[in-house]
Design a protein around this motif. Structure first.
Motif, PDB file in Angstrom:
ATOM      1  N   ARG A 114       0.850  -1.194   0.000  1.00  0.00           N
ATOM      2  CA  ARG A 114       0.000   0.000   0.000  1.00  0.00           C
ATOM      3  C   ARG A 114       0.885   1.242   0.000  1.00  0.00           C
ATOM      4  NH1 ARG A 114      -5.143   1.109   0.814  1.00  0.00           N
ATOM      5  NH2 ARG A 114      -5.639  -1.030   1.337  1.00  0.00           N
ATOM      6  N   ILE A 115       0.544   2.200  -0.852  1.00  0.00           N
ATOM      7  CA  ILE A 115       1.282   3.456  -0.909  1.00  0.00           C
ATOM      8  C   ILE A 115       1.103   4.187   0.419  1.00  0.00           C
ATOM      9  CG2 ILE A 115       1.488   5.681  -2.059  1.00  0.00           C
ATOM     10  CD1 ILE A 115       0.555   4.382  -4.614  1.00  0.00           C
ATOM     11  N   HIS A 116       2.209   4.674   0.975  1.00  0.00           N
ATOM     12  CA  HIS A 116       2.203   5.350   2.268  1.00  0.00           C
ATOM     13  C   HIS A 116       2.092   6.863   2.056  1.00  0.00           C
ATOM     14  CE1 HIS A 116       3.752   6.678   6.200  1.00  0.00           C
ATOM     15  NE2 HIS A 116       3.239   5.545   6.628  1.00  0.00           N
ATOM     16  N   PRO A 117       1.496   7.591   2.995  1.00  0.00           N
ATOM     17  CA  PRO A 117       1.408   9.053   2.846  1.00  0.00           C
ATOM     18  C   PRO A 117       2.765   9.764   2.834  1.00  0.00           C
ATOM     19  CG  PRO A 117      -0.216   8.293   4.432  1.00  0.00           C
ATOM     20  CD  PRO A 117       0.623   7.105   4.070  1.00  0.00           C
ATOM     21  N   ALA A 118       3.854   9.072   3.120  1.00  0.00           N
ATOM     22  CA  ALA A 118       5.180   9.685   3.042  1.00  0.00           C
ATOM     23  C   ALA A 118       5.660   9.825   1.599  1.00  0.00           C
ATOM     24  CB  ALA A 118       6.187   8.863   3.838  1.00  0.00           C
ATOM     25  N   SER A 119       4.924   9.295   0.648  1.00  0.00           N
ATOM     26  CA  SER A 119       5.273   9.436  -0.761  1.00  0.00           C
ATOM     27  C   SER A 119       5.200  10.913  -1.151  1.00  0.00           C
ATOM     28  CB  SER A 119       4.328   8.630  -1.635  1.00  0.00           C
ATOM     29  OG  SER A 119       4.390   7.269  -1.290  1.00  0.00           O
ATOM     30  N   GLN A 120       6.048  11.301  -2.086  1.00  0.00           N
ATOM     31  CA  GLN A 120       6.143  12.714  -2.453  1.00  0.00           C
ATOM     32  C   GLN A 120       6.077  12.879  -3.966  1.00  0.00           C
ATOM     33  OE1 GLN A 120       6.630  15.495  -0.454  1.00  0.00           O
ATOM     34  NE2 GLN A 120       6.326  14.207   1.344  1.00  0.00           N
ATOM     35  N   LEU A 121       5.567  14.016  -4.392  1.00  0.00           N
ATOM     36  CA  LEU A 121       5.578  14.413  -5.798  1.00  0.00           C
ATOM     37  C   LEU A 121       6.571  15.562  -5.959  1.00  0.00           C
ATOM     38  CD1 LEU A 121       1.760  14.508  -6.568  1.00  0.00           C
ATOM     39  CD2 LEU A 121       3.366  12.715  -7.126  1.00  0.00           C
ATOM     40  N   PHE A 122       7.465  15.428  -6.921  1.00  0.00           N
ATOM     41  CA  PHE A 122       8.438  16.457  -7.224  1.00  0.00           C
ATOM     42  C   PHE A 122       8.299  16.818  -8.695  1.00  0.00           C
ATOM     43  CE2 PHE A 122      10.332  14.133  -3.660  1.00  0.00           C
ATOM     44  CZ  PHE A 122      10.590  15.186  -2.793  1.00  0.00           C
ATOM     45  N   PRO A 123       8.820  17.951  -9.122  1.00  0.00           N
ATOM     46  CA  PRO A 123       8.725  18.311 -10.543  1.00  0.00           C
ATOM     47  C   PRO A 123       9.424  17.315 -11.462  1.00  0.00           C
ATOM     48  CG  PRO A 123       9.313  20.234  -9.246  1.00  0.00           C
ATOM     49  CD  PRO A 123       9.353  19.057  -8.324  1.00  0.00           C
ATOM     50  N   TRP A 124      10.438  16.620 -10.986  1.00  0.00           N
ATOM     51  CA  TRP A 124      11.190  15.694 -11.828  1.00  0.00           C
ATOM     52  C   TRP A 124      10.718  14.252 -11.693  1.00  0.00           C
ATOM     53  CZ3 TRP A 124      13.243  18.316  -7.679  1.00  0.00           C
ATOM     54  CH2 TRP A 124      13.515  17.564  -6.557  1.00  0.00           C
ATOM     55  N   GLY A 125       9.901  13.933 -10.680  1.00  0.00           N
ATOM     56  CA  GLY A 125       9.461  12.558 -10.533  1.00  0.00           C
ATOM     57  C   GLY A 125       8.671  12.328  -9.261  1.00  0.00           C
ATOM     58  N   ILE A 126       8.391  11.060  -9.020  1.00  0.00           N
ATOM     59  CA  ILE A 126       7.590  10.646  -7.870  1.00  0.00           C
ATOM     60  C   ILE A 126       8.443   9.760  -6.973  1.00  0.00           C
ATOM     61  CG2 ILE A 126       5.491   9.465  -7.119  1.00  0.00           C
ATOM     62  CD1 ILE A 126       4.464   9.754  -9.985  1.00  0.00           C
ATOM     63  N   TYR A 127       8.464  10.064  -5.683  1.00  0.00           N
ATOM     64  CA  TYR A 127       9.081   9.197  -4.691  1.00  0.00           C
ATOM     65  C   TYR A 127       7.964   8.354  -4.101  1.00  0.00           C
ATOM     66  CZ  TYR A 127      10.863   7.700  -0.186  1.00  0.00           C
ATOM     67  OH  TYR A 127      11.205   6.941   0.899  1.00  0.00           O
ATOM     68  N   ILE A 128       8.059   7.036  -4.232  1.00  0.00           N
ATOM     69  CA  ILE A 128       7.010   6.152  -3.740  1.00  0.00           C
ATOM     70  C   ILE A 128       7.512   5.427  -2.502  1.00  0.00           C
ATOM     71  CG2 ILE A 128       5.530   4.186  -4.253  1.00  0.00           C
ATOM     72  CD1 ILE A 128       5.670   4.970  -7.173  1.00  0.00           C
ATOM     73  N   ALA A 129       6.783   5.604  -1.409  1.00  0.00           N
ATOM     74  CA  ALA A 129       7.046   4.882  -0.165  1.00  0.00           C
ATOM     75  C   ALA A 129       5.867   3.958   0.080  1.00  0.00           C
ATOM     76  CB  ALA A 129       7.219   5.845   0.998  1.00  0.00           C
ATOM     77  N   VAL A 130       6.136   2.759   0.596  1.00  0.00           N
ATOM     78  CA  VAL A 130       5.070   1.798   0.866  1.00  0.00           C
ATOM     79  C   VAL A 130       5.014   1.530   2.362  1.00  0.00           C
ATOM     80  CG1 VAL A 130       5.119   0.719  -1.394  1.00  0.00           C
ATOM     81  CG2 VAL A 130       6.614  -0.138   0.379  1.00  0.00           C
ATOM     82  N   ALA A 131       3.832   1.201   2.838  1.00  0.00           N
ATOM     83  CA  ALA A 131       3.632   0.929   4.258  1.00  0.00           C
ATOM     84  C   ALA A 131       4.277  -0.404   4.621  1.00  0.00           C
ATOM     85  CB  ALA A 131       2.139   0.900   4.577  1.00  0.00           C
ATOM     86  N   LYS A 132       4.792  -0.470   5.846  1.00  0.00           N
ATOM     87  CA  LYS A 132       5.363  -1.716   6.350  1.00  0.00           C
ATOM     88  C   LYS A 132       4.984  -1.875   7.811  1.00  0.00           C
ATOM     89  CE  LYS A 132       9.838  -0.228   8.066  1.00  0.00           C
ATOM     90  NZ  LYS A 132      11.248  -0.484   8.106  1.00  0.00           N
ATOM     91  N   VAL A 133       5.106  -3.092   8.288  1.00  0.00           N
ATOM     92  CA  VAL A 133       4.822  -3.381   9.682  1.00  0.00           C
ATOM     93  C   VAL A 133       6.041  -2.979  10.501  1.00  0.00           C
ATOM     94  CG1 VAL A 133       4.280  -5.195  11.327  1.00  0.00           C
ATOM     95  CG2 VAL A 133       3.312  -5.262   9.038  1.00  0.00           C
ATOM     96  N   LYS A 134       5.812  -2.284  11.607  1.00  0.00           N
ATOM     97  CA  LYS A 134       6.905  -1.840  12.455  1.00  0.00           C
ATOM     98  C   LYS A 134       7.305  -2.970  13.406  1.00  0.00           C
ATOM     99  CE  LYS A 134       6.137   2.068  14.443  1.00  0.00           C
ATOM    100  NZ  LYS A 134       5.708   3.360  14.960  1.00  0.00           N
ATOM    101  N   ASP A 135       8.618  -3.219  13.497  1.00  0.00           N
ATOM    102  CA  ASP A 135       9.111  -4.209  14.450  1.00  0.00           C
ATOM    103  C   ASP A 135       9.186  -3.627  15.858  1.00  0.00           C
ATOM    104  OD1 ASP A 135       9.430  -6.225  12.570  1.00  0.00           O
ATOM    105  OD2 ASP A 135      11.472  -5.598  12.070  1.00  0.00           O
TER     106      ASP A 135
END
Length: 176
Positions: A114-135
């Motif tokens: 699942r895409i995480h809200p920490a993902s960012q949009l920049f003029p040159w591209g998209i940084y995609i962060a995915v959700a993970k389970v915290k240890d």
């Protein structure tokens, strides 16, 4: 729930951009050396070595971009309307892997991320962060999935990814 197949082909100019950033960082480091260091080092020889290394890195970046030998891989993902990503083809030598998710042992296409809200949009591209389970309680709740630059997929697919990231960041999780 609609799904879109997005094929991402990495740009061969990634290595050239990385090499130019490395050259700039080394130049900044050389420029910020104190005068005490310059008494131990010969400035002429150090600058000649820096220029030679810069030319070598630029040549390597240009030839790999021209020949497309460094980043010749592509991969495909399925994007659902609620911000889920599933990798359906594996890149030949990519740095990210779906097994970095918390589903150890899952093959390609088995892990839904699942895409995480920490993902960012920049003029040159998209940084995609995915959700993970915290240890542990102090771990981050997301991990790096990858960068998608503007020219690495079709314009419609790029807009779909942008809409998915915007919707997840707003908290709606629905693009309809």
């Amino acid at each position: 729930m609609s799904k879109y197949r997005i094929t991402i082909t990495h740009s061969p100019y990634r290595s050239l951009i990385a090499n130019l950033c490395l050259i700039a960082c080394l130049g900044i480091v050389l420029g910020s050396l104190s005068s005490a260091i310059w008494t131990w080092l010969d400035p002429f020889i150090l600058i000649v070595v820096w220029i030679g290394a810069s030319l070598l890195l630029i040549h390597q970046g240009v030839t790999s971009a021209r020949d497309n030998t460094l980043y010749p891989f592509r991969y495909s993902i399925l994007l659902s309307s609620n911000g889920e990503i599933r990798q359906i083809t594996s890149p030949s030598h990519s740095t990210f892997n779906v097994e970095n998710s918390r589903e150890r042992g899952a093959g390609v296409g088995d892990a839904t991320l699942r895409i995480h809200p920490a993902s960012q949009l920049f003029p040159w591209g998209i940084y995609i962060a995915v959700a993970k389970v915290k240890d542990k309680w102090f771990d981050k709740s997301h991990s790096h999935f990858g960068w998608v630059l503007r020219n690495e997929c079709s314009e419609a697919d790029y807009r779909r990814l942008c809409r998915a990231v915007n919707c997840v960041r707003k908290g709606t999780h629905s693009r309809n």
